[in-house]
Design an enzyme around this catalytic site. Sequence first.
Site, PDB file in Angstrom:
ATOM      1  N   CYS A   1       0.847  -1.200   0.000  1.00  0.00           N
ATOM      2  CA  CYS A   1       0.000   0.000   0.000  1.00  0.00           C
ATOM      3  C   CYS A   1       0.881   1.249   0.000  1.00  0.00           C
ATOM      4  CB  CYS A   1      -0.935   0.021   1.207  1.00  0.00           C
ATOM      5  SG  CYS A   1      -0.083   0.231   2.786  1.00  0.00           S
TER       6      CYS A   1
ATOM      7  N   CYS B   1       2.392   1.975   3.418  1.00  0.00           N
ATOM      8  CA  CYS B   1       3.505   1.060   3.725  1.00  0.00           C
ATOM      9  C   CYS B   1       4.774   1.486   2.987  1.00  0.00           C
ATOM     10  CB  CYS B   1       3.137  -0.363   3.333  1.00  0.00           C
ATOM     11  SG  CYS B   1       1.603  -0.951   4.073  1.00  0.00           S
TER      12      CYS B   1
ATOM     13  N   ASP C   1      -1.653  32.980 -26.970  1.00  0.00           N
ATOM     14  CA  ASP C   1      -0.821  33.761 -27.875  1.00  0.00           C
ATOM     15  C   ASP C   1      -1.458  33.636 -29.266  1.00  0.00           C
ATOM     16  OD1 ASP C   1       1.557  35.075 -28.950  1.00  0.00           O
ATOM     17  OD2 ASP C   1       2.033  33.097 -29.753  1.00  0.00           O
TER      18      ASP C   1
END
Length: 752
Positions: free
Chosen positions: A11, A14, A445
């Site tokens: 996980c 962990c 732009d």
Amino acid sequence: MREYRVTGLSCANCAEELEQEIKRLSHGETATLSYRSGKLRIDERMALDQVERILRSDGAALARPASLEERNGHSTRQAHGGSDHGHGESNPAHGDHSHAHGGPDHAHSDHDHAHDDHDHAHSDHDHAHGASNRRIVVLLAVSALLYGAALLAEHLGIGKAVIAIYAAAALLSGYTTFLRGLKNLTKLKFNIDTLMTVALVGAAAIGDWKEATLVAILFGLNEWLEGLGMDKARQSMASLLGAAPKEATKVTDGAELVVPIASLRAGDLVLVKPGEKIPSDGAIESGRSSVNEAAITGESIPVDKAPGDGVFGGSINNEGALRIRIAKAYEDSSLARILHLVEEAQETKTPTELFINRFAKYYTPLVMIVAALVFLVPPLLLDGSWTKWLYQGLAVLIVGCPCALILSSPIAIVSGIARNARNGVLVKGGVHLEQLGRLDTLAFDKTGTLTEGQPYVVETIVYDEARFYAVAGAIERGSAHPLARAVMRELDRLGVAPADAEEIVAIPGQGVRAVVAGETFRLGNEESAAALSLGEETRSAILGLKERGLTLVLLSDDRRLLGAFGIADRIREESRSVVRELRRGGIRRTVMLTGDHAKTAAQVAEATGVDEYFAGLLPEDKVRKVKELAAGGTVGMIGDGINDAPALASADLGIAMGKGTDSAIETADVVLMQDHLGKLPEAIRISRRVNGIIRFNIAVAMGLKLIALLLTIPGWLTLWIAILSDMGATVFVTLVSLSLLIRRPGREPTRS
């Protein structure tokens, strides 16, 4: 720094704790362990056995690269296999190649070995990870069978065997969690494993073996499903990295030799056969073919290529054989830099993730306190049953597991980055992905963004046809100015042969003065012809061109005006539809910023449908205007590369028109790898979905926990309801996050 792939990360929380332990080792200060990519980066001086010991404590392991000898042997065999396949017979060059690769290559060995490291580590990672997954599935399956056997034994009244079978089932599926949690308890460290260990011990202590075993099995299944979800997101990212070519056919003195991609250098000539990947950026020397550039631009339609055309590394040659002169070593190519940035992007954490991680650190101890209160308060103050409320307290511990909460963001972020990258939109990190989904104002732009950036002659006024075109060509043909190129394209279209200019002198603020056939001419803006006396009809014609927003290039001699070119920049065909789609997608304000004059800006704004425009802006004016816009919302600035860098940097999010150019890739937070805006609305739509999914996941994760906790008030919460609510939330948020990888038909943007 050395990089390793890591298998068995259970996980995100962990992985973070493992990273902290590794950092405490000697030379470990710079170590990083990413749950998202499954990669560990450590200082070369670190003791690898100590790192492996820490990883093993959590069930993780390094995917070790092959030995140096194995890598060299593999490289040699591959080169021979590819070469033999190409020629059929032995070639003297092969012997040289074998000799060169049999020992160290002093020029390129380090890089070649690093390249092989990556390939072997990746292969070993897949093999090790597959074995780890199979082991987990087998253990869970055996545990489930034992659990069924225990239920059957209990039903048949075989009491003595039941507890032993339950215990065996719980140990098989939950022993790693139990051991990690027990170790954490001795250190007074409270995390997911600690919660589960306390819950298992407590359930066993009150004799509820059936539910204790079910908790162990379901939690093991939950961890496996959690890892599986992250793997799916990683695999999507790995499919992008698979676009990198591995070998190339190098042509030296007429001989063809298959070599590792890392050995190529600028100036090398390579042969790319139909179906093969182009090894690096370069230009075609001979051959014609169509090339699939989807790996770079996300465009599925092949592009026709001829001698002199540039090509990107990683694109696929479809038909004819091409000989390509390499312009860059692979590590400097557009594809290599894109893949590097994509890998870096998945490592960055968004503000939402950082908040969740900080919250989880306080959340888990808080759950322990709440569980203790649930266990103690009713028996002590309300005359409740100690056994009943101990059971409820254990259920609260399981409900408090923060797996779903921690997973609510990372899978969605990795999936969103991978989905955009497949679509040819490079987002340089989760932070920028999140920001892209929050935009409400877009500043464009003009030149090269809303327009093609390639001026062309729209209209001409000619008073002396015999001299006008020939003299204009004589003056402009040696110039690299965009307006000069526009004039030359017009002369090519008309089939006019330019005269020869004897001398050309630049006149600041006006244009140029040149001598052609012994006569002096001036070519430039209106100032270049200011000394001439123009008739009313001529003035009216010039004014008409200006009213239409055209840029003027006038040609005159010492006495009169010979004619004028009216030049404009062609508007991109997709600009109007993109602006319309952006507005439908939630962008409330579109603005155009340009250094061009107001009439041209007005015409482009009207043609593209932007809400407002600001003309005559210098680079510093664009920066000021972007900052003003940012005061009213989240602003993205879109430009075509390095010229717009100050404005891109000033915006909340800088978006560059790239087509793979180095400057664009380096400058912006987001790069559109195409030469058009067509992919932008979809990128914003994906980013908004990512943000929405993260919010939804957090709400689901917290909502299910709240509902489960409320069941403690009447005493209805059970251990299996607790673990199912946690597992259900985890699986649900994982599946919702992975849905980002699914393309929905009809939603992809099209150029119109």
